[in-house]
Design an enzyme around this catalytic site. Sequence first.
Site, mmCIF file in Angstrom:
data_model
loop_
_atom_site.group_PDB
_atom_site.id
_atom_site.type_symbol
_atom_site.label_atom_id
_atom_site.label_comp_id
_atom_site.label_asym_id
_atom_site.label_seq_id
_atom_site.Cartn_x
_atom_site.Cartn_y
_atom_site.Cartn_z
ATOM 1 N N SER A 260 0.835 -1.193 0.000
ATOM 2 C CA SER A 260 0.000 0.000 0.000
ATOM 3 C C SER A 260 0.870 1.243 0.000
ATOM 4 C CB SER A 260 -0.905 0.011 1.230
ATOM 5 O OG SER A 260 -0.141 0.382 2.362
ATOM 6 N N LYS A 261 0.229 2.332 -0.435
ATOM 7 C CA LYS A 261 0.932 3.614 -0.537
ATOM 8 C C LYS A 261 1.523 4.050 0.801
ATOM 9 C CE LYS A 261 -1.493 5.747 -4.346
ATOM 10 N NZ LYS A 261 -2.652 6.527 -4.658
ATOM 11 N N ARG A 262 0.885 3.593 1.871
ATOM 12 C CA ARG A 262 1.355 3.992 3.194
ATOM 13 C C ARG A 262 2.803 3.567 3.423
ATOM 14 N NH1 ARG A 262 -0.263 1.342 7.498
ATOM 15 N NH2 ARG A 262 -1.451 -0.009 6.130
#
Length: 490
Positions: A260-262
């Site tokens: 994920s982008k996180r």
Amino acid sequence: MFKFLKRLFKGENGVRVRIAPSPTGYLHIGTARTALFNYIFAKKYGGKFILRIEDTDLERSDKKYEKDIIENLKWLGLDWDEGPYRQSERLNIYEKYLNKLLKEKKAYWCPHTKEELEEERNGQIANKTVLIHKCDARDKDLSRGELIRFKIPKAKPVISGNETIYPADSIIFNDIIRSQVHFFTDPIGDFALAKNISTPLYNFAVVIDDYEMKISHVIRGEDHIANTPKQILIQRALNFSTPQYAHLPLILDPDRSKMSKRHSATSIEEYQKQGYLPETLVNFMALLGWHPSDNKEKMSLPEIIQCFDIKRIQKGGAIFDVQKLDWLNSQYIKKYDNEALLKLIKQLPDFEIAANDSQLLKIINYGKERAATLKNFQAIADSYTRLNDYKSEMLLWKNTGAKNTKENLRKTKEILFVILEREFNKSGSEKYLMPLADSQGRGEVLWPLRVALTGRDKSPGPFEIIDVLGKEESLKRINMAIEKLSNLII
Ligand code: GLU
């Protein structure tokens, strides 16, 4: 054995594979990896690689994403043999098949509004029953409604070609990577095929396109595996043959959660901007879920194609290891000559360095071994050219006083001053300054020189810095240091 493999991997029309991105975001690393595996598979078996833009979701699709996807696939070198086809340009084809299914009563118009469906769903949640729409209009043959739904066939035994009897409420398919995959149709329910006759939805459009484009193998992410039984049901209803499926493992962040982008950059664009080379990304992505039998890590695309075996793709998630990515990139960076690197560095967006091309070439030469990304050259260049504001005391080596230090710097300056321009480089400055350093003490001479040139206690070696800064700037900085020392002496 060979014949079997040939049959397995080559359909009637040979190998035809596709990458089918939805232009609802920038080219994602997962989509790029899927494209890569399809590309490799096509090349391996002399097949065709097709690009199909799945842009039926008009609200979420955007031309800017399509452009990004196309540009980045090209940048990675994953050129397609056919396409780009756009689903938005093929609506009449879907319409034809939707009408056929409606006419044959294999699909029907569902009259229920979103609100009604929501209410039904809430009831099912409350009763803890399966969340599927049980449509009372299934057999009503309405001529319009809110959605067109697929009519899941009623259970009856079927016999497959090799005489195995499967219950009709099961869908079993052979996945090249996951072997036999089994789904029951009951929990699937009558799913939506289209919003209306000219607005097909994903599962339906994919089946029509895979058939029309004679796709032999559907190689895609595991996140699509639950769509496969729906697509097989549609294929059966339309008498289409079923392609071979291969579902690639998910890409996971180091904590084993879905990438994920996180945690990590997820778009190819971001990696490009950070200065990862396309050959690095291709090599790295090929290793996300696959590795060759000899465990070799650094491989060019032709090498990968040569030893690729789709059956070696793993089922379990593939961990995205940034350290490995950096290591691979540093290996590829080293292979480039300095001029080529300079060109690439200057193409990077937001790359700011206070250095001209000839300085940069020297910096690249010295820093090449240390750079994990092209963007790293910004910090490397900075370490050569930046002069920090520093306290005069910093110039003093251990117990050496200001007077001696000043004298050493003055001598250093004199030596540098008379070096001819053509010898004013790393080896020249070293050759002429080392005798002084050896007679006065290395720390006594080289320490104040380093501080004078950089204002820092840590930096690349002073001779490399002298080479990069050039005569005028080096002498200017040494003069400044001498002045600072004079203030200290008074
Ligand atoms: N359009 C789908 C996606 O972007 C891919 C569909 C498929 O490969 O079947 O995820």
